[in-house]
Design a protein around this motif. Structure first.
Motif, PDB file in Angstrom:
ATOM      1  N   HIS A 118       0.853  -1.235  -0.098  1.00  0.00           N
ATOM      2  CA  HIS A 118      -0.006  -0.094  -0.068  1.00  0.00           C
ATOM      3  C   HIS A 118       0.923   1.343   0.058  1.00  0.00           C
ATOM      4  O   HIS A 118       0.664   2.111  -0.730  1.00  0.00           O
ATOM      5  CB  HIS A 118      -1.069  -0.172   1.183  1.00  0.00           C
ATOM      6  CG  HIS A 118      -1.922   0.979   1.307  1.00  0.00           C
ATOM      7  ND1 HIS A 118      -2.690   1.366   0.260  1.00  0.00           N
ATOM      8  CD2 HIS A 118      -2.121   2.054   2.306  1.00  0.00           C
ATOM      9  CE1 HIS A 118      -3.395   2.715   0.634  1.00  0.00           C
ATOM     10  NE2 HIS A 118      -3.128   2.863   1.886  1.00  0.00           N
ATOM     11  N   ILE A 119       2.084   1.331   0.853  1.00  0.00           N
ATOM     12  CA  ILE A 119       2.719   2.303   0.819  1.00  0.00           C
ATOM     13  C   ILE A 119       3.676   2.643  -0.613  1.00  0.00           C
ATOM     14  O   ILE A 119       3.739   3.802  -0.920  1.00  0.00           O
ATOM     15  CB  ILE A 119       3.944   1.974   2.006  1.00  0.00           C
ATOM     16  CG1 ILE A 119       3.207   2.131   3.253  1.00  0.00           C
ATOM     17  CG2 ILE A 119       5.057   3.192   1.845  1.00  0.00           C
ATOM     18  CD1 ILE A 119       4.170   1.651   4.465  1.00  0.00           C
ATOM     19  N   ILE A 120       4.066   1.425  -1.075  1.00  0.00           N
ATOM     20  CA  ILE A 120       4.694   1.574  -2.470  1.00  0.00           C
ATOM     21  C   ILE A 120       4.001   2.148  -3.597  1.00  0.00           C
ATOM     22  O   ILE A 120       4.316   3.030  -4.317  1.00  0.00           O
ATOM     23  CB  ILE A 120       5.432   0.057  -2.667  1.00  0.00           C
ATOM     24  CG1 ILE A 120       6.726  -0.145  -1.787  1.00  0.00           C
ATOM     25  CG2 ILE A 120       5.873   0.334  -4.199  1.00  0.00           C
ATOM     26  CD1 ILE A 120       7.907   0.909  -2.011  1.00  0.00           C
ATOM     27  N   ASN A 121       2.736   1.604  -3.372  1.00  0.00           N
ATOM     28  CA  ASN A 121       1.657   2.082  -4.588  1.00  0.00           C
ATOM     29  C   ASN A 121       1.423   3.706  -4.277  1.00  0.00           C
ATOM     30  O   ASN A 121       0.721   4.139  -5.258  1.00  0.00           O
ATOM     31  CB  ASN A 121       0.230   1.251  -4.263  1.00  0.00           C
ATOM     32  CG  ASN A 121       0.538  -0.079  -4.803  1.00  0.00           C
ATOM     33  OD1 ASN A 121       1.370  -0.612  -5.289  1.00  0.00           O
ATOM     34  ND2 ASN A 121      -0.138  -1.167  -4.221  1.00  0.00           N
ATOM     35  N   GLU A 122       1.661   4.154  -3.432  1.00  0.00           N
ATOM     36  CA  GLU A 122       1.286   5.715  -2.868  1.00  0.00           C
ATOM     37  C   GLU A 122       2.522   6.371  -3.106  1.00  0.00           C
ATOM     38  O   GLU A 122       2.512   7.638  -2.910  1.00  0.00           O
ATOM     39  CB  GLU A 122       0.770   5.726  -1.678  1.00  0.00           C
ATOM     40  CG  GLU A 122      -0.493   5.120  -1.258  1.00  0.00           C
ATOM     41  CD  GLU A 122      -1.798   5.793  -2.224  1.00  0.00           C
ATOM     42  OE1 GLU A 122      -1.638   6.856  -2.631  1.00  0.00           O
ATOM     43  OE2 GLU A 122      -2.630   4.927  -2.654  1.00  0.00           O
TER      44      GLU A 122
END
Length: 301
Positions: A118-122
């Motif tokens: 989720h962090i990487i996608n953001e």
């Protein structure tokens, strides 16, 4: 229990508390290199060098000047930490006596992969990079790790657990916008193919060797590489080697032989021919020019 027996039991208890007993003869030692604890005297300089892994730098005490693409001329202070991606170049200067821990990794040991994804996608490129501040739990963990590294007995499984704990504390105890900016430097290297390329391109002599090293047939490797990087693999390797060689000749005091070996050349004469074709002069002449303040660079195509 007699007074003598009680005293003896106390001594034995203290002995086992102070001197842990483990049999590490057959334990994998590679994971121990994950953490590096150092104390630098004021004025100590570490010349710019390329990161061969991703790394997080945690300042325990003092002030450290770092120079990298993300943190140009940035002073890091107590309890601050940063992230540098594989392939990035960093230079360090101790402004005071400084104590720090470096955590090196290829891929993060994730307890909760969903949160990290989720962090990487953001992730978005920040306008400027800002050091993170250790919360108390992370500060305690880093202090404990530093103390542990000073002990003579080692345990790779214990270190592995500490790596997992550290990553967990980072990805779960900071707000998403801050984490998105922090992890941006490694967001493009989240796939294993990217890691493999960045770790090994300087070690290989040709495309076939590169493909074989990763367990690919040559045609598949060429196709994967072209899809991800947009240029032919051999062309990309040559360009990266040229960049690294120029940087080493200008910025380091490594011997010409060491630089030649580092970039996979069979002989000094082969290396000299490569430099003449790429930069117009031999390695020694290029280094002399750089020392005299002349600009050296690639010959225009």
């Amino acid at each position: 229990m007699s007074p003598l027996e009680y005293s003896r039991a106390q001594l034995m208890s203290k002995k086992y508390l102070i001197e842990p007993h483990t049999d590490c003869a057959h334990c994998n030692k590679e994971i121990e290199k994950s953490f590096v604890h150092r104390i630098l005297p004021k004025g100590h300089h570490i010349p710019k060098d390329k990161c061969t892994q991703n790394g997080m730098l945690f300042i325990m005490k003092g002030e450290l000047l770092i120079n990298s693409e993300e943190y140009p001329g940035t002073t890091l202070r107590e309890k601050q930490f940063i992230l540098q991606a594989i392939g990035s170049k960093i230079e360090l200067l101790a402004l005071t006596e400084v104590e720090y821990v470096f955590y090196w990794f290829n891929e993060l040991p994730l307890i909760c992969e969903e949160r990290y994804r989720h962090i990487i996608n953001e992730t978005v490129a920040p306008l400027t990079y800002s050091p993170m501040l250790m919360n108390q739990r992370i500060a305690n963990l880093i202090t404990d790790v530093a103390s542990y590294l000073e002990e003579t007995i080692s345990c790779s499984k214990f270190i592995d657990l500490k790596c997992q704990e550290l990553v967990y504390l980072i990805i779960h105890y900071y707000p998403l916008p801050q984490l998105s900016a922090f992890f941006y430097p490694i967001s493009t290297y989240t796939e294993s193919f990217h890691y493999f390329v960045m770790q090994n391109y300087s070690k290989v002599k040709n495309v076939e060797e590169f493909a074989h090293l990763g367990g690919y047939n040559t045609a598949t490797f060429r196709r994967l590489f072209k899809n991800m990087y947009g240029v032919p693999v051999y062309e990309w390797i040559l360009e990266k080697k040229r960049e690294g060689i120029l940087d080493d000749l200008q910025r380091t005091k490594q011997r010409i032989t060491e630089i030649s070996q580092r970039y996979g050349f069979d002989s000094l004469s082969h290396f000299a021919h490569f430099c003449k074709d790429s930069f117009g002069d031999t390695p020694r002449t290029l280094r002399k020019k750089a020392a005299n303040g002349e600009r050296i660079g690639k010959i225009a195509d």
